[in-house]
Every structure is written in C-alpha cells, then in structure tokens.
Enzyme design. Structure first.
Site, PDB file in Angstrom:
ATOM      1  N   CYS A  94      12.620  16.850 -18.286  1.00 23.56           N
ATOM      2  CA  CYS A  94      13.894  16.420 -18.844  1.00 23.56           C
ATOM      3  C   CYS A  94      13.819  15.984 -20.334  1.00 23.56           C
ATOM      4  CB  CYS A  94      14.278  15.086 -17.753  1.00 23.56           C
ATOM      5  SG  CYS A  94      14.923  15.980 -16.385  1.00 23.56           S
ATOM      6  N   GLU A  96      14.883  13.248 -21.251  1.00 21.42           N
ATOM      7  CA  GLU A  96      14.715  11.833 -21.966  1.00 21.42           C
ATOM      8  C   GLU A  96      12.737  11.664 -21.407  1.00 21.42           C
ATOM      9  OE1 GLU A  96      16.609  13.352 -19.550  1.00 21.42           O
ATOM     10  OE2 GLU A  96      18.086  12.433 -19.095  1.00 21.42           O
ATOM     11  N   CYS A 137      13.962  10.657 -14.617  1.00 18.38           N
ATOM     12  CA  CYS A 137      13.673   9.931 -16.189  1.00 18.38           C
ATOM     13  C   CYS A 137      14.188   8.580 -16.705  1.00 18.38           C
ATOM     14  CB  CYS A 137      14.810  10.771 -17.363  1.00 18.38           C
ATOM     15  SG  CYS A 137      14.589  11.960 -17.201  1.00 18.38           S
TER      16      CYS A 137
END
Ligand code: THU
Length: 188
Positions: A94, A96, A137
């Site tokens: 992801c 993040e 995340c």
C-alpha cells in the site's frame, strides 16, 4: 567470484552518525528543490496535495486503484509513497507502507505529525469516499509514530469530506517498539 566482488564494493553499512548526516543532507536538498534553503513545511492542504501527486506514481495495473500517502514530519519535511502491486496479488504494498519504508530506509527519524491518504480508480483519485489505511499500514505507521512518540493526525481525503482521525483511533492498544523494550512508544 562475482558475489564476493559485489559484497566488497557494497562496503560497510553506514554508522548511525553517517545515516543522520545523510538524512539531514537529503532534507536540505528536498527543501531546496521545493523552493527554499530550509526544510519545507506542510499544511493540511499541501500534505493532501502531496499525497495526490504521489498517487500519480502508483503501480496498480491489477486493481487500477491508485493511492498516494504523504508523511508530514515535525521538521517540516514530507515523505510520500504510492501503492505498488504485484502479479502475485497478495504481495501488494500500500501507499502508506511504501512511504514508511522510504522514510525508515532513508534514515528519517523525525517526529511524525500527520499522514495524508488519498485514492481512487485511475483518473478519479480523490473523487470518491475517503480511503482509510488498511490494518498492516496502521501498524507500519505506528512504528514511525513510536520513534517520535507522536500520535499523528491522519487525513483521509474524499470528494466531499476529509476524515480527520488520529492513529490512536485507528490502532488502539497498539503493539510497538516499547512492547519489546525499545525506544519510546505512543501513550494511548
Ligand atoms: N491501497 C493502498 O495503497 N492504501 C490504502 O489505504 C488502501 C488500499 C491499495 C492497495 C491496492 O493496490 C489497491 O489500493 C486496491 O486495494
């Protein structure tokens, strides 16, 4: 052979002082690149804009869902990331997580004050519901927050609203460095 040679030219790992100096230089360079000799500062608006810009770098040919994340540090610096997918779907990183990986691997150890996240189908980034960080995340962000003993604001930007959350809302009773007797940890 080839391997030994490769190992030799890699040299010794940087010591912590070198890493810090490197991070300072990088921070100055980044500041200069964005129009000043000082580390840049960010605002809610500019951090969301940085996340939106970062989403343009997404490698997401499978979901076609582009996400950008921007980390805002107390010294004014910003580190961004975008999602990186893989033909083996489950290996997807992801935005993040990429941002946290960039920050930690480039020796950023500042106090994490805020995180901006934005996403959407390619061409419509930011034009739907706010995108909130997934479970992994949240844990990745927690590591960085713990280093600087902060509880960062998390701005999740959607078309009609920006959700303003705190990491402690998203990840209460976190397991972090302090759980292993390391460094500081966010007090929840
Ligand atoms: N994704 C992120 O990058 N961050 C989030 O907060 C939610 C999901 C990515 C992972 C995947 O590449 C795509 O969005 C669809 O799930």
């Amino acid at each position: 052979g080839e391997h030994l040679h490769a190992a030799r030219i890699c040299g010794a790992p940087l010591d912590p002082v070198d890493r810090k100096r490197d991070a300072e230089k990088r921070s100055q360079r980044l500041g200069a690149a964005l129009g000043g000799g000082q580390p840049v500062s960010w605002t809610r608006v500019s951090l969301i804009a940085a996340a939106r810009e970062a989403a343009g770098g997404a490698y997401a040919p499978y979901s076609n869902f582009h996400v950008g994340a921007a980390l805002g540090f107390a010294d004014g610096s910003v580190v961004t990331g975008a999602n990186v997918e893989n033909a083996s779907y489950g290996l997807t990183l992801c935005a993040e997580t990429v941002a946290v990986g960039k920050a930690l691997s480039e020796a950023w150890r500042g106090r994490l004050e805020a995180v901006a996240v934005i996403g959407g189908k390619a061409g419509t980034v930011g034009l739907g519901e706010p995108v909130t960080p997934c479970g992994r995340c949240r844990q990745m962000l927690n590591e960085l927050a713990a280093l600087g003993e902060s509880d960062p604001t998390v701005w999740c930007a959607g078309e009609t609203e920006v959700l303003e959350l705190h990491l402690s809302d998203l990840l209460p009773r976190s397991f972090g460095p302090a759980s292993l007797g390391k460094g500081g940890d966010r007090q929840v």
